[in-house]
Every structure is written in structure tokens, then in C-alpha cells.
Design an enzyme around this catalytic site. Structure first.
Site, PDB file in Angstrom:
ATOM      1  N   ASP A  20      -1.984 -18.765   1.213  1.00 53.42           N
ATOM      2  CA  ASP A  20      -2.990 -19.481   0.415  1.00 53.42           C
ATOM      3  C   ASP A  20      -3.648 -20.595   1.248  1.00 53.42           C
ATOM      4  O   ASP A  20      -4.865 -20.766   1.239  1.00 53.42           O
ATOM      5  CB  ASP A  20      -2.383 -20.037  -0.893  1.00 53.42           C
ATOM      6  CG  ASP A  20      -1.064 -20.773  -0.702  1.00 53.42           C
ATOM      7  OD1 ASP A  20      -0.503 -20.722   0.416  1.00 53.42           O
ATOM      8  OD2 ASP A  20      -0.590 -21.406  -1.670  1.00 53.42           O
ATOM      9  N   LYS A  30       4.045 -15.647   2.917  1.00 53.25           N
ATOM     10  CA  LYS A  30       4.234 -16.385   1.659  1.00 53.25           C
ATOM     11  C   LYS A  30       5.739 -16.618   1.517  1.00 53.25           C
ATOM     12  O   LYS A  30       6.368 -16.194   0.535  1.00 53.25           O
ATOM     13  CB  LYS A  30       3.645 -15.562   0.496  1.00 53.25           C
ATOM     14  CG  LYS A  30       3.615 -16.292  -0.837  1.00 53.25           C
ATOM     15  CD  LYS A  30       2.615 -17.436  -0.889  1.00 53.25           C
ATOM     16  CE  LYS A  30       2.739 -18.191  -2.210  1.00 53.25           C
ATOM     17  NZ  LYS A  30       1.871 -19.385  -2.257  1.00 53.25           N
ATOM     18  N   ASP A  87      -5.937  -7.434   4.342  1.00 55.04           N
ATOM     19  CA  ASP A  87      -7.092  -6.845   3.662  1.00 55.04           C
ATOM     20  C   ASP A  87      -7.951  -7.945   3.057  1.00 55.04           C
ATOM     21  O   ASP A  87      -9.170  -7.992   3.242  1.00 55.04           O
ATOM     22  CB  ASP A  87      -6.612  -5.879   2.571  1.00 55.04           C
ATOM     23  CG  ASP A  87      -7.778  -5.247   1.833  1.00 55.04           C
ATOM     24  OD1 ASP A  87      -8.750  -4.850   2.504  1.00 55.04           O
ATOM     25  OD2 ASP A  87      -7.732  -5.175   0.587  1.00 55.04           O
ATOM     26  N   TYR A 144       0.812  -1.210   0.000  1.00 51.25           N
ATOM     27  CA  TYR A 144       0.000   0.000   0.000  1.00 51.25           C
ATOM     28  C   TYR A 144       0.852   1.270   0.000  1.00 51.25           C
ATOM     29  O   TYR A 144       0.394   2.322  -0.424  1.00 51.25           O
ATOM     30  CB  TYR A 144      -0.911   0.027   1.235  1.00 51.25           C
ATOM     31  CG  TYR A 144      -2.169  -0.793   1.113  1.00 51.25           C
ATOM     32  CD1 TYR A 144      -2.105  -2.148   0.823  1.00 51.25           C
ATOM     33  CD2 TYR A 144      -3.414  -0.212   1.305  1.00 51.25           C
ATOM     34  CE1 TYR A 144      -3.258  -2.903   0.724  1.00 51.25           C
ATOM     35  CE2 TYR A 144      -4.579  -0.959   1.213  1.00 51.25           C
ATOM     36  CZ  TYR A 144      -4.498  -2.307   0.927  1.00 51.25           C
ATOM     37  OH  TYR A 144      -5.639  -3.050   0.829  1.00 51.25           O
ATOM     38  N   ASP A 196     -11.824  -9.805   4.644  1.00 50.31           N
ATOM     39  CA  ASP A 196     -13.109  -9.909   3.936  1.00 50.31           C
ATOM     40  C   ASP A 196     -13.597 -11.352   3.929  1.00 50.31           C
ATOM     41  O   ASP A 196     -14.793 -11.619   4.064  1.00 50.31           O
ATOM     42  CB  ASP A 196     -12.990  -9.411   2.478  1.00 50.31           C
ATOM     43  CG  ASP A 196     -13.332  -7.930   2.336  1.00 50.31           C
ATOM     44  OD1 ASP A 196     -12.959  -7.152   3.246  1.00 50.31           O
ATOM     45  OD2 ASP A 196     -13.958  -7.556   1.325  1.00 50.31           O
TER      46      ASP A 196
HETATM   47  C1  IPM Z   1     -10.236  -1.819   4.202  1.00 55.31           C
HETATM   48  C2  IPM Z   1     -10.515  -1.207   2.857  1.00 55.31           C
HETATM   49  C3  IPM Z   1      -9.399  -0.246   2.521  1.00 55.31           C
HETATM   50  C4  IPM Z   1      -8.109  -1.022   2.496  1.00 55.31           C
HETATM   51  C5  IPM Z   1      -9.603   0.530   1.209  1.00 55.31           C
HETATM   52  C6  IPM Z   1     -10.914   1.279   1.183  1.00 55.31           C
HETATM   53  C7  IPM Z   1      -8.456   1.459   0.931  1.00 55.31           C
HETATM   54  O1  IPM Z   1     -10.678  -2.192   1.887  1.00 55.31           O
HETATM   55  O2  IPM Z   1     -10.114  -1.061   5.183  1.00 55.31           O
HETATM   56  O3  IPM Z   1     -10.152  -3.039   4.297  1.00 55.31           O
HETATM   57  O4  IPM Z   1      -7.799  -1.693   1.487  1.00 55.31           O
HETATM   58  O5  IPM Z   1      -7.381  -0.975   3.478  1.00 55.31           O
HETATM   59 MN    MN Z   2     -10.665  -4.233   2.670  1.00 56.63          MN
END
Ligand code: IPM
Ligand code: MN
Length: 363
Positions: free
Chosen positions: A226, A194, A250, A141, A254
């Protein structure tokens, strides 16, 4: 206690969910006799509209003056084709870096009332209780060089570069945070990397292995990213504290959201240094995004934001009783079934506002 908080609603549903989170904060302040000082600022797309940039200097200044920052979400569809440096998301990356909040704690747990909201079988999900610790201010990032290099032509020679870079100290501080956290939980750390391919991951594993003996009470294991993605859905109960670099975190957080039933449920706490006042620098935000498709409709789930308030009370201010009360109140509301549409409500779904007010009532 004096709670001096900056609120950055941001874009889309960020406005609606932070409104409910603040409602809860006010109720807590009143009930436990804390003095609440709230300021509001601009971040993300709304900041671009009003000031020309996603992270205005004024917001940066206010974030330094506050004890803790509560954020909604950033991102607007009109910027979908904009380059990274002019997007609302850049504001979020800017404030994370500026506040130095290097450890992003993303708790993932199952709720009895939501077991059927997860597409996974109940017996896999029931009892899940983990915290993903995502490194937040390094890696892909922020690494340089970065960019799209077209050398003036638009042909097949165009190339793009991002850089994943970590120093020993960046890895050490976030993994120490993970070990400390594990001490207050089930005493297990899983480090994700990794290292069969990436040098950065080899250094990561070396650092974790080197500091592990400082925590002899903690059981440590290493997983390749993975494989971790697979174990998260095959056997999620095996995890307690799971620590990893920025982008792996990240992606896997999710995935973790599927276990909780809805990404709308997930809070997060981003922690940096301890201030002279004893308060920990903290930026609190739900894991979900700005969800433009449902923005302004009063149907977003405010629990991720309200859970982030609980995390703020606990991690920044050390108010564990208040934090537990907020979490309990959310659970009470979940059990009534009067929840927002993303959570399979029994009967008419609650609006964002009704869900927020119900939590206040339950407190
Ligand atoms: C998160 C989001 C952010 C990230 C984006 C919106 C920049 O996806 O906080 O997980 O990737 O960190
Ligand atoms: Mn995210």
C-alpha cells in the site's frame, strides 16, 4: 543469427499492434542480417472462436518450438460475463504457465516528449526509470483451492475462494532475477509485500532477506504494497528494480503506466529458463489490453508492442545493439510529435500503421 519467433496477435488491438511490431522486426532482421522465421498462432478469444478453447494444443506446441513468442493482447467483451475458466484471459495464463515464464519485467520510464501526457507534475516524472519485476506463474492467479461454492443454493451462504500460495523456490528464483537485473542498472532493489498481514508475504520477505547477502553490491529495501502504491506517485524516481508477487505486480504496473504517459507505451518481457541453445525462454507482450473500444480503427499505440520487440532482441537473443536501435527509433518518433492519439500529438494524430512505419524509417 536465426530468430525463430511465434507471433500470437490475439484479440482486439492485438492484431494491429503486432503487425507494426513485426514490421519493425523485419527491418531489424534485414539491417543486421538476421534470418527471421515467423509463425503465427491462435490465443485468446480468437482461439475460442476457431478451436473451442483459448490456448489450443497447436499453439502450445508451436510455443515450444519457437525461440521466443510475441503476443498482442487477449480479451473480448462478449466473454465479459463468462466464468474465468472459459475466458480468453485463461489462454494467457495458460501460455505463461506452460512456457514457465516466471519473471515478468515491466520497464517504466519517462520520455521527455511525453512529460505533459502524464497527469503528474513534470518534475516528479522527468527522469523516472524503473523496472517492475512481477512474479508471473504463482500466487492468486494459479493457487488452489479456487472456485465459487454455492452448494446447490443461491442464497447468502454462497462463498468464493482464491488461494495465494508461494514456495521458497518460486520466490527465490524471481528475486534472484531482480538482483541480477539491478546489477546492470542502478543497483537498487525494492521488494514489495504485505508482510504486516499475509503469511505468504512474511515468507517472501524472509527469502529476499536470506539471499540478499549474495548481492552485497545491491542496496535492498522492503516496502509494504500500500505504501509502495503511494510512493510510486509521490516519489517515483526513488525506484530502480521493484520486485513483487503476481497480483501486486499486475496492479502496480498499471499505476506505473501513468508515469510513462500512456499505458500504450509499456512493453513487457516474461522470462523463464535458459534453453540448451543459449536463448532465454521469453514471452513478449505490451502491458495494455485488447482495448475493444478502439479495435480495428488503426489508432492504437503500437509502441508497447514495438518496445516488446526491443525487449525480445535484448533478453532472449542478447542483441543489445539492435534493441537499443529500436528504442532510439521510438524516441526519435516521439520527438517528432507525430504520434497516436493517446499521446497528445502535435497536429493530426498518427495512425497505428504510420507510427510503426515511422519507427522503421528511423531505424
Ligand atoms: C496483464 C493483464 C493480464 C493479467 C490479464 C489480461 C489476465 O492484466 O498482463 O497485466 O492480469 O496478468
Ligand atoms: Mn494487468
Amino acid at each position: 543469427m536465426n530468430l525463430n519467433i511465434l507471433v500470437l496477435p490475439g484479440d482486439g488491438i492485438g492484431l494491429e499492434v503486432t503487425r507494426e511490431a513485426v514490421r519493425v522486426l523485419r527491418v531489424v532482421a534485414e539491417k543486421w542480417n538476421h534470418q527471421l522465421t515467423l509463425r503465427a498462432g491462435l490465443l485468446g478469444g480468437i482461439a475460442i472462436h476457431k478451436t473451442g478453447g483459448p490456448f489450443p494444443a497447436e499453439t502450445e506446441k508451436m510455443s515450444r518450438e519457437a525461440d521466443a513468442v510475441l503476443m498482442g493482447a487477449v480479451g473480448l467483451p462478449e466473454f465479459d460475463n463468462a466464468p474465468p475458466e472459459t475466458r480468453p484471459e485463461r489462454g494467457l495464463l495458460g501460455i505463461r504457465k506452460s512456457m514457465g515464464v516466471y519473471a515478468n519485467l515491466r520497464p517504466v520510464r519517462s520520455y521527455k516528449a511525453l512529460l505533459d501526457s502524464s497527469p503528474l507534475k513534470n518534475h516528479l516524472v522527468d527522469g523516472v526509470d524503473m523496472v517492475i519485476v512481477r512474479e508471473l506463474t504463482g500466487g492468486l492467479y494459479y493457487g488452489t483451492p479456487r472456485g465459487i461454492f454455492d452448494e446447490g443454493d443461491a442464497g447468502p451462504e454462497i462463498h468464493a475462494v482464491n488461494t495465494m500460495a508461494y514456495s521458497w523456490s518460486e520466490i527465490e528464483r524471481v528475486t534472484r532475477m531482480a538482483f541480477e537485473l539491478a546489477r546492470k542498472r542502478r543497483k537498487k532493489v525494492t521488494s514489495v509485500d504485505k508482510s504486516n498481514v499475509l503469511e505468504v508475504s512474511q515468507l517472501w520477505r524472509r527469502v529476499v532477506t536470506k539471499i540478499a547477502p549474495d548481492y552485497p553490491d545491491i542496496e535492498l529495501d522492503h516496502l509494504l504494497v500500500d505504501n509502495c502504491a503511494m510512493q510510486l506517485v509521490l516519489n517515483p524516481k526513488r525506484f530502480d528494480v521493484v520486485v513483487m508477487e503476481n497480483m501486486f505486480g499486475d496492479i502496480l504496473s498499471d499505476e506505473g503506466a501513468v508515469l510513462a504517459g500512456s499505458i500504450g507505451m509499456l512493453p513487457s518481457a516474461s522470462i523463464g529458463a535458459r534453453k540448451a541453445s543459449g536463448v532465454w525462454t521469453g514471452l513478449y507482450e505490451p502491458v495494455h489490453g485488447s482495448a475493444p473500444d478502439i479495435a480495428g480503427q488503426n489508432k492504437a499505440n503500437p509502441f508497447g508492442a514495438i518496445g516488446s520487440v526491443a525487449a525480445m532482441l535484448e533478453y532472449s537473443f542478447g542483441l543489445t545493439e539492435e534493441a537499443a536501435a529500436v528504442n532510439r527509433a521510438m524516441e526519435t518518433v516521439l520527438n517528432t510529435g507525430r504520434v497516436t492519439a493517446d499521446l497528445r500529438p502535435t497536429g493530426t494524430p498518427a495512425t497505428t500503421e504510420q507510427a510503426g512505419k515511422a519507427v522503421c524509417q528511423a531505424i
